[in-house]
Design an enzyme around this catalytic site. Structure first.
Site, PDB file in Angstrom:
ATOM      1  N   ASP A  52       0.871  -1.255   0.072  1.00 17.40           N
ATOM      2  CA  ASP A  52      -0.111  -0.195  -0.009  1.00 17.40           C
ATOM      3  C   ASP A  52       0.932   1.190   0.049  1.00 17.40           C
ATOM      4  O   ASP A  52       0.584   2.382  -0.668  1.00 17.40           O
ATOM      5  CB  ASP A  52      -0.912  -0.127   1.248  1.00 17.40           C
ATOM      6  CG  ASP A  52      -1.970  -0.904   0.951  1.00 17.40           C
ATOM      7  OD1 ASP A  52      -2.379  -1.215  -0.041  1.00 17.40           O
ATOM      8  OD2 ASP A  52      -2.881  -1.289   1.921  1.00 17.40           O
ATOM      9  N   GLY A  53       1.959   1.367   0.703  1.00 17.30           N
ATOM     10  CA  GLY A  53       2.958   2.346   0.654  1.00 17.30           C
ATOM     11  C   GLY A  53       3.382   2.645  -0.513  1.00 17.30           C
ATOM     12  O   GLY A  53       3.517   3.888  -1.000  1.00 17.30           O
ATOM     13  N   ASN A 124      -4.984   8.742   0.950  1.00 17.80           N
ATOM     14  CA  ASN A 124      -5.081   8.301   2.319  1.00 17.80           C
ATOM     15  C   ASN A 124      -5.436   9.215   3.272  1.00 17.80           C
ATOM     16  O   ASN A 124      -6.880   9.017   3.545  1.00 17.80           O
ATOM     17  CB  ASN A 124      -3.780   7.537   2.617  1.00 17.80           C
ATOM     18  CG  ASN A 124      -3.867   6.227   3.088  1.00 17.80           C
ATOM     19  OD1 ASN A 124      -4.785   5.453   2.312  1.00 17.80           O
ATOM     20  ND2 ASN A 124      -3.234   5.694   3.995  1.00 17.80           N
ATOM     21  N   ASP A 153      -2.058  16.330  20.311  1.00 17.98           N
ATOM     22  CA  ASP A 153      -1.174  15.745  19.426  1.00 17.98           C
ATOM     23  C   ASP A 153      -1.286  16.540  17.985  1.00 17.98           C
ATOM     24  O   ASP A 153      -0.380  16.475  17.360  1.00 17.98           O
ATOM     25  CB  ASP A 153      -0.791  14.489  19.775  1.00 17.98           C
ATOM     26  CG  ASP A 153       0.038  14.055  20.938  1.00 17.98           C
ATOM     27  OD1 ASP A 153       0.338  15.115  21.882  1.00 17.98           O
ATOM     28  OD2 ASP A 153       0.094  12.983  21.088  1.00 17.98           O
ATOM     29  N   THR A 164      -8.790   3.132   6.883  1.00 16.47           N
ATOM     30  CA  THR A 164      -8.374   1.624   7.589  1.00 16.47           C
ATOM     31  C   THR A 164      -6.941   2.178   7.873  1.00 16.47           C
ATOM     32  O   THR A 164      -6.211   0.928   8.531  1.00 16.47           O
ATOM     33  CB  THR A 164      -8.377   0.902   6.421  1.00 16.47           C
ATOM     34  OG1 THR A 164      -7.603   1.116   5.358  1.00 16.47           O
ATOM     35  CG2 THR A 164      -9.826   0.411   5.907  1.00 16.47           C
ATOM     36  N   LYS A 168      -7.873   4.425  11.587  1.00 15.67           N
ATOM     37  CA  LYS A 168      -8.254   3.413  12.454  1.00 15.67           C
ATOM     38  C   LYS A 168      -7.538   3.097  13.505  1.00 15.67           C
ATOM     39  O   LYS A 168      -8.319   2.823  14.682  1.00 15.67           O
ATOM     40  CB  LYS A 168      -8.584   2.375  11.496  1.00 15.67           C
ATOM     41  CG  LYS A 168      -8.940   0.926  12.353  1.00 15.67           C
ATOM     42  CD  LYS A 168      -8.880  -0.347  11.116  1.00 15.67           C
ATOM     43  CE  LYS A 168      -9.434  -1.519  11.623  1.00 15.67           C
ATOM     44  NZ  LYS A 168      -8.753  -1.925  12.972  1.00 15.67           N
ATOM     45  N   ALA A 188      -4.991  12.274  20.694  1.00 13.11           N
ATOM     46  CA  ALA A 188      -4.666  12.794  22.070  1.00 13.11           C
ATOM     47  C   ALA A 188      -5.018  13.890  22.322  1.00 13.11           C
ATOM     48  O   ALA A 188      -4.209  14.828  22.720  1.00 13.11           O
ATOM     49  CB  ALA A 188      -3.104  12.398  22.275  1.00 13.11           C
TER      50      ALA A 188
END
Length: 267
Positions: A52-53, A124, A153, A164, A168, A188
């Protein structure tokens, strides 16, 4: 496969293993009247080999082409939510392409504009985070109406297919890519009497505009992540995100839906 789609460009990170594994695929493609080109601008099918990367990089490095199809091939044990094919079974891929056993899948893309100047596309997600060991403060606007003031953060804005990934891991929802939308998730968050956020992910429709106004209290170089690349951009004031008119067209096997791949990956 249409005769107009016969020019193939392979995007991958060369190494001894891939060079050896790809040779039979190159030969098989040529035997079936496909032409392998060295420049992606000459291709009408762009094939990424890796995971995927690598697929995300192939789309980004070739400019989110609207006039071609993208194909993902997994190598070894790489994750493959964008990849329908496996390098160890390339005969299946060529046979499917020749016998029209494929469908075209369209994935939504978001457009990110920095300081109302430079625009980037993401398949993405786009994330805004502090580069310092301290929280970042962001005023969140939806359609130019102040929604909340975030401190924490950072924030992630994900497409349906990006839901995903990083999204996710923050307990964001997994979204069907047939829904034209994008999702905002927190990293966070700090909630108190001064800073108050929704405390959960939320999803925006195709005509919404999201603006993230970064308060400059020492975070003069916030880190902006776009897919799997990170940019430290000086003096970011505003990050505006919309659903783009662009779509990434990918090739899928007819018997391999998005949710079947999600099931294999996570269940």
């Amino acid at each position: 496969m249409s005769n107009q789609r016969r020019n193939l460009y392979f995007y991958y990170h060369p190494n001894e293993y891939l060079n050896e594994q790809l040779q039979p695929l190159f030969e098989l493609a040529k035997e079936n009247d496909f032409e392998i080109v060295g420049n992606p601008s000459d291709a009408n099918i762009i094939i990424s080999v890796g995971g995927d990367g690598t697929f995300l990089q192939a789309v980004r490095k070739t400019g989110f082409r609207q006039d071609c199809l993208y194909v993902g091939i997994r190598s070894k044990d790489e994750a493959g939510l964008y990849c329908d094919f496996d390098l160890t079974n390339f005969n299946e891929m060529v046979d499917s392409m020749l016998n029209a056993e494929l469908e075209v899948r369209r994935f939504p893309v978001i457009e990110t504009t920095i300081n109302d100047e430079s625009s980037f596309y993401c398949l993405n997600e786009c994330s805004v985070r502090s580069t310092l060991i301290k929280s970042i403060v962001i005023d969140v606007y939806i359609d130019d109406i102040h929604f909340e003031t975030f401190r924490g953060d950072g924030l992630i804005v994900a497409t349906p297919t990006g839901s995903t990934g990083y999204n996710k891991s923050t307990k964001g929802a997994v979204v069907d890519p047939k829904l034209p939308c994008f999702q905002v998730s927190e990293l966070a968050s700090l909630n108190n009497n001064r800073y108050r956020t929704l405390g959960s992910s939320f999803i925006l429709g195709p005509n919404r505009k999201l603006k993230l106004h970064v308060l400059q209290d020492g975070n003069d170089f916030p880190l902006v992540g776009m897919d799997n690349e990170a940019y430290s951009i000086r003096n970011i004031r505003d990050v505006t995100i919309r659903l783009s008119d662009k779509e990434v067209k990918t090739v899928k096997l007819k018997n391999n839906s998005y949710w079947e791949r999600v099931q294999r990956t996570f269940l």
